[in-house]
Write a protein that holds these residues in place. Structure first.
Motif, PDB file in Angstrom:
ATOM      1  N   THR A 253       0.832  -1.211   0.000  1.00 16.80           N
ATOM      2  CA  THR A 253       0.000   0.000   0.000  1.00 16.80           C
ATOM      3  C   THR A 253       0.861   1.253   0.000  1.00 16.80           C
ATOM      4  O   THR A 253       0.541   2.234  -0.665  1.00 16.80           O
ATOM      5  N   ILE A 256       2.112   1.860  -3.555  1.00 17.01           N
ATOM      6  CA  ILE A 256       1.048   2.417  -4.403  1.00 17.01           C
ATOM      7  C   ILE A 256       0.829   3.876  -4.039  1.00 17.01           C
ATOM      8  O   ILE A 256       0.703   4.746  -4.893  1.00 17.01           O
ATOM      9  N   LEU A 257       0.833   4.139  -2.720  1.00 15.19           N
ATOM     10  CA  LEU A 257       0.668   5.505  -2.226  1.00 15.19           C
ATOM     11  C   LEU A 257       1.706   6.439  -2.830  1.00 15.19           C
ATOM     12  O   LEU A 257       1.371   7.494  -3.379  1.00 15.19           O
ATOM     13  N   LEU A 266      -3.544   6.264 -12.037  1.00 10.58           N
ATOM     14  CA  LEU A 266      -3.927   4.860 -11.881  1.00 10.58           C
ATOM     15  C   LEU A 266      -4.618   4.321 -13.109  1.00 10.58           C
ATOM     16  O   LEU A 266      -4.790   3.122 -13.246  1.00 10.58           O
ATOM     17  N   VAL A 302      -3.261   8.166   9.634  1.00  8.61           N
ATOM     18  CA  VAL A 302      -4.471   8.875   9.199  1.00  8.61           C
ATOM     19  C   VAL A 302      -4.110   9.883   8.114  1.00  8.61           C
ATOM     20  O   VAL A 302      -4.761   9.969   7.064  1.00  8.61           O
ATOM     21  N   LYS A 304      -1.456   9.940   6.143  1.00  8.24           N
ATOM     22  CA  LYS A 304      -1.041   9.266   4.914  1.00  8.24           C
ATOM     23  C   LYS A 304      -2.263   8.819   4.122  1.00  8.24           C
ATOM     24  O   LYS A 304      -2.331   9.009   2.909  1.00  8.24           O
ATOM     25  N   GLY A 305      -3.221   8.212   4.841  1.00  8.08           N
ATOM     26  CA  GLY A 305      -4.437   7.760   4.171  1.00  8.08           C
ATOM     27  C   GLY A 305      -5.157   8.922   3.518  1.00  8.08           C
ATOM     28  O   GLY A 305      -5.589   8.837   2.362  1.00  8.08           O
ATOM     29  N   SER A 306      -5.253  10.054   4.243  1.00  8.94           N
ATOM     30  CA  SER A 306      -5.976  11.191   3.652  1.00  8.94           C
ATOM     31  C   SER A 306      -5.229  11.723   2.443  1.00  8.94           C
ATOM     32  O   SER A 306      -5.853  12.117   1.454  1.00  8.94           O
ATOM     33  N   LEU A 308      -3.384   9.993   0.415  1.00  9.21           N
ATOM     34  CA  LEU A 308      -3.642   9.079  -0.696  1.00  9.21           C
ATOM     35  C   LEU A 308      -4.990   9.389  -1.332  1.00  9.21           C
ATOM     36  O   LEU A 308      -5.110   9.525  -2.550  1.00  9.21           O
ATOM     37  N   VAL A 309      -6.016   9.530  -0.478  1.00  9.17           N
ATOM     38  CA  VAL A 309      -7.365   9.784  -0.998  1.00  9.17           C
ATOM     39  C   VAL A 309      -7.400  11.099  -1.776  1.00  9.17           C
ATOM     40  O   VAL A 309      -7.913  11.168  -2.896  1.00  9.17           O
ATOM     41  N   ILE A 312      -5.552  10.778  -5.165  1.00  9.04           N
ATOM     42  CA  ILE A 312      -6.334  10.082  -6.196  1.00  9.04           C
ATOM     43  C   ILE A 312      -7.446  10.987  -6.703  1.00  9.04           C
ATOM     44  O   ILE A 312      -7.726  11.074  -7.895  1.00  9.04           O
ATOM     45  N   TRP A 313      -8.060  11.694  -5.777  1.00  8.75           N
ATOM     46  CA  TRP A 313      -9.171  12.573  -6.120  1.00  8.75           C
ATOM     47  C   TRP A 313      -8.707  13.673  -7.074  1.00  8.75           C
ATOM     48  O   TRP A 313      -9.315  13.940  -8.108  1.00  8.75           O
ATOM     49  N   ASN A 316      -7.913  12.481 -10.475  1.00  6.37           N
ATOM     50  CA  ASN A 316      -9.131  12.289 -11.230  1.00  6.37           C
ATOM     51  C   ASN A 316      -9.687  13.606 -11.766  1.00  6.37           C
ATOM     52  O   ASN A 316     -10.161  13.694 -12.883  1.00  6.37           O
ATOM     53  N   ARG A 317      -9.591  14.654 -10.950  1.00  6.25           N
ATOM     54  CA  ARG A 317     -10.074  15.964 -11.382  1.00  6.25           C
ATOM     55  C   ARG A 317      -9.307  16.436 -12.607  1.00  6.25           C
ATOM     56  O   ARG A 317      -9.856  17.059 -13.499  1.00  6.25           O
ATOM     57  N   GLN A 320     -10.513  15.112 -15.934  1.00  6.99           N
ATOM     58  CA  GLN A 320     -11.817  15.488 -16.473  1.00  6.99           C
ATOM     59  C   GLN A 320     -11.789  16.799 -17.260  1.00  6.99           C
ATOM     60  O   GLN A 320     -11.087  17.695 -16.936  1.00  6.99           O
TER      61      GLN A 320
END
Lengths: 320, 324
Positions: A253, A256-257, A266, A302, A304-306, A308-309, A312-313, A316-317, A320
């Motif tokens: 993980t 990937i992070l 991704l 916490v 690190k997780g945020s 990552l999120v 990715i977000w 994605n933006r 678009q």
């Protein structure tokens, strides 16, 4: 005609760099110790195993796949290599260890190709299963016991050098990292097979129809990933001088992070090993800074997780 | 008469070949006949159900997201989170049922966030839920300081540890009730049919006038909610909440769902399939325990079975692609 400079695009493309600079400035203001020579050497050391694994993972993600089996590969390679130092000698142990990693990666690609698994989700679950198998083999091989390098009688000067040696101001592991970075960058940008990986990740059907050997790309990306995971394993156990059969847990993980935070998308097709270096740098600096600032290790997870999120977000933006 | 029998035979044969998971279960059941173990005792079989219940309940929720062509890898973290939250609240003096409801709402909230990111912001489901799972693991560790917490109110244990009529474990009953509810939701409501439709083809469903965003979003909320329910049951079963449970749960449950035949391509599958798929993994563990196989070897077998069944799944789809 020059493109008009847009702050928004600049920020989106170089967000990681901006984040790194901001992070460094804030930490220096709060904790001047950050710039001490001791801490900088420390950062260079921490840059170790994860950066190798992430370099390999970059190719997997550029190719539009994913690899969870690096956790198993690292564990298995580490215990096998350490156990072979005494009976075979250190050079042979090193070669066999690294070759084993490449072979395990190759095995992953064979399973994927034979199944015709071409989506990220399929690869995710197959490599998860393979990871369970590899880590279980590592556990069986050692009977669950941790291998200590201090118990060995054989010569282990190479591993000592990798773990704690320095050339000038650079640590040996950092030099190995620079060499592999250069080699992988040239492979990706200057060779046919390297570029084929990008095309494979961009659009598999289109790539296949244009005559790109996508099966060869799959074999290559997983073999490289296994190889880099094996090198990461060697650097890891050389530094901590023990090899537990669960040593690789969590690396999948984190790798990937770092790759995603660095800006390799991704969806596949776009990305570069250099971006991954930035990602690893950010993650490493972040944990270093948070340690200096006294943030609890749980809050670090916490954060690190945020990150990552959010990464990715944002990624994605941008699409678009 | 003859032909209907033949047709019935043919149809059931096709159903069996399609259901590799059923064959795997039958093979295990038959294999266990040849060994002299305690496998075929009502005690053990009920125990299998009881052990499976927590993961099965999570799987029911995950199935909804997989049918909608997504998946949910944050369920492991959610499972721990709800257990920890409910125990902490009860230890703080809150009424048990209120605490349980708040814990379940926490799961729903996480599901809501997942849904926002996946459906509204159109990110890749499995990687973003993996990230959310990692984030929640950190939250769990922060909440408990990485120590397990026990519940001081003994009433809490009774939720999951009782037996109906002294025979059937409570957990099995919860599993069956929740399973039936979700089955009914998928089979008999327009919501269920819309979910299959948008999983099959998102754009077609959208242009057919289905509110795709709300439907898929709800699937994620339900998945989070059910993972939280399972987490409450697990913590009540063990009387402990800990951040270390559920490291592998998410991937295991998602694998089980796929093993059962719910495809990641979306639009196919169901509760019964997921139940059977996850049961393969649970039963495998129980059989190997009964045969006294060493834990590490068990892990190898489990990995091989996962790879083999997903391999078959992919291979079947590849053959189909090449036929067309």
């Amino acid at each position: 005609m020059t493109k008009r400079f847009s702050l928004k695009n600049f920020l989106l493309n170089y967000l990681v760099l901006v984040a790194i600079v901001l992070l460094v400035i804030i930490t220096i203001m709060v904790e001047p110790k950050f710039l001490s020579g001791e801490n900088l050497t420390n950062i260079m050391r921490q840059f170790g195993p994860l950066s190798f694994v992430s370099l390999g993972m970059t190719f997997v993600i550029i190719g539009g796949f994913i690899d969870l089996s690096v956790a198993g590969i690292i564990s298995l390679v580490a215990v096998v290599t350490v156990s072979l130092i005494d009976p075979l000698g250190q050079v042979q142990a090193l070669i066999i260890g690294v070759a084993l990693g490449a072979f395990l990666g190759f095995l992953n690609s064979m399973v994927l190709i034979s199944a015709g698994a071409l989506t990220q989700a399929e690869a995710l679950f197959i490599t998860f299963g393979m990871s369970a198998v590899y880590s279980a083999i590592a556990l069986i091989y050692t009977d669950g016991a941790t291998q200590h390098m201090s118990w060995l009688t054989g010569n282990q000067s190479i591993f000592d050098a990798i773990g704690s040696g320095t050339v000038g101001i650079l640590s040996v592991s950092f030099l190995i990292f620079l060499v592999s970075l250069g080699a992988l960058w040239i492979f990706h940008n200057k060779t046919y097979n390297g570029r084929a990986i990008s095309y494979t990740g961009g659009n598999k059907v289109a790539a296949e129809l244009s005559g790109i050997p996508i099966k060869r790309s799959v074999v290559l990306i997983y073999t490289i990933c296994g190889l880099m995971a094996a090198i990461g394993a060697v650097v890891l156990f050389s530094r901590i001088t023990t090899a537990a059969p669960i040593i690789g847990k969590g690396y999948e993980t984190n790798a990937i992070l770092s790759v995603v935070v660095g800006g390799t998308t991704l969806k596949g097709g776009k990305g570069s090993v250099l971006r991954t270096v930035l990602g690893v740098l950010l993650i490493t600096l972040m944990s270093n800074c948070m340690n200096l600032l006294g943030v609890s290790p749980y809050m670090q997870i916490v954060l690190k997780g945020s990150i990552l999120v959010v990464a990715i977000w944002l990624d994605n933006r941008k699409e678009q | 008469m003859q032909t209907t029998f033949a047709a019935f035979g043919k149809r059931s044969l096709r159903a069996v070949t399609k259901q590799k998971a059923v064959i795997a279960i039958l093979a295990m059941l038959i294999l266990m006949l040849f060994f002299k173990t305690n496998f075929y005792t009502s005690y053990n079989l009920l125990n299998v159900l009881k052990d499976a219940a927590v993961n099965e309940i999570i799987a029911f929720g995950v199935t909804l997201t997989v049918i909608a062509a997504g998946c949910d890898l944050s369920v492991g973290g959610v499972m721990c989170l709800s257990g920890i939250v409910s125990i902490k609240l009860i230890n703080g003096g809150m009424d048990i049922w209120l605490a349980v409801i708040i814990a379940v709402l926490c799961g729903a909230l996480v599901g809501f966030i997942n849904g926002f990111l996946v459906v509204q912001q159109k990110t890749e489901a499995f990687i973003i839920t993996l990230g959310i799972g990692m984030l929640i693991k950190g939250v769990n560790q922060q909440l408990t300081d990485a120590h397990p917490v026990s519940c001081t109110n003994m009433e809490y244990m009774k939720i999951a540890n009782g037996k109906i009529g002294g025979v059937v474990p409570n957990l099995a009953l919860y599993m069956i009730v929740i399973g039936l509810l979700v089955y009914a939701l998928l089979r008999f409501t327009s919501y269920g049919r819309n979910l299959y439709a948008l999983g099959g083809d998102y754009d077609v469903a959208k242009y057919s006038g289905i509110n795709v965003v709300a439907t898929k979003w709800t699937a994620f909320v339900l998945s989070g909610t059910m993972a939280a329910v399972a987490g409450v049951l697990l913590s009540s079963k063990l009387n402990t909440g800990s951040s270390i449970y559920g490291d592998d749960t998410a991937l295991m449950v998602n694998c089980g769902v796929v093993v059962g035949g719910t495809s990641f391509a979306g639009g196919v599958g169901g509760i019964l399939q997921s139940f059977i798929g996850l049961m393969v993994l649970q039963l495998l563990g129980n059989c190997m325990n009964m045969l006294g196989i060493a834990p590490y070897i068990q892990q190898v077998c489990q990995g091989v079975v996962i790879v083999a069944i997903i391999w078959l799944d992919c291979y079947g789809r590849k053959r189909k692609r090449e036929d067309v």
